[in-house]
Design a protein around this motif. Sequence first.
Motif, short mmCIF file in Angstrom:
data_model
loop_
_atom_site.label_atom_id
_atom_site.label_comp_id
_atom_site.label_asym_id
_atom_site.label_seq_id
_atom_site.Cartn_x
_atom_site.Cartn_y
_atom_site.Cartn_z
N PRO A 21 3.93 3.23 1.85
CA PRO A 21 4.06 3.16 3.32
C PRO A 21 5.49 3.46 3.78
O PRO A 21 6.45 3.24 3.05
CB PRO A 21 3.68 1.71 3.63
N ASP A 22 5.60 3.94 5.00
CA ASP A 22 6.92 4.17 5.60
C ASP A 22 7.45 2.93 6.31
O ASP A 22 8.66 2.69 6.33
CB ASP A 22 6.84 5.34 6.61
N GLN A 23 6.54 2.15 6.92
CA GLN A 23 6.97 0.97 7.67
C GLN A 23 7.46 -0.12 6.74
O GLN A 23 6.84 -0.44 5.73
CB GLN A 23 5.81 0.43 8.52
N TRP B 244 7.58 -3.36 7.20
CA TRP B 244 6.74 -4.56 7.10
C TRP B 244 5.60 -4.37 6.13
O TRP B 244 5.20 -5.32 5.45
CB TRP B 244 6.24 -4.98 8.48
N ARG C 46 5.80 -2.41 3.46
CA ARG C 46 6.43 -2.45 2.13
C ARG C 46 6.71 -3.89 1.71
O ARG C 46 6.55 -4.24 0.53
CB ARG C 46 7.71 -1.63 2.15
#
Length: 229
Positions: A97-99, A101, A103
Amino acid sequence: MNGIIGRLVRLNVGLFLYGFTMAMMVESTLGLDPWDVFHEGVTEHVGLTFGQVVIVTGAFILLLWIPLRQRPGVGTVLNVLVIGLAADFGIALIVQPDQLWLRVLLLVGGIVGNGFAGALYIGAALGSGPRDGLWLGLVRRTGRSVRLWRTVIEVTVLGVGFLLGGTVGVGTVLYALTIGPIVQFFMPFTSSTTADESRTDADESRTDDADESRTEGDESPSAAAPVCE
């Protein structure tokens, strides 16, 4: 599920979950435990996947058991194979994931799941993992403390892994601080012994434990927590 079939089921479920939760921590990119920092670092320099490096490393460590006179169990052999395969499966399945939260969720879920998986595997009582067996063998052969050999081994692999490019971060610290208590929390629910057997074993070993504690000194719960790999 205390028969051999039940223990084998718990062993394999625990090993698979252990490898999968390793993949969760890898994909979080927020830091790994010392051995996985090493595995990831090696992956940067060889044509092998993360899981394949885990398998090869485990097999090599088993060779070090020979001079230490450690005896592998069925759990030891399955540990070498299943964890690495499950880790590669998880890495292929989980989208990084990029976000932040998401991660963080991956990291925290990975650590908690890893602790539960370790308790399942240890509770099956079918043989220690190759990395645990290494420090156990060194403790028995040298008479030095668990704390000493765990620290020496894990600081060494952490340092080498970091120099090779493995990910060290907040997850590394969080794992070190919490994995022992998490495994300890889940152990009563996953142990292969019954309550009566546990009470009997505790009564029989109380004197030996007292002697060992006087010889080796106090050990913290997290210091003795097994790696399971």
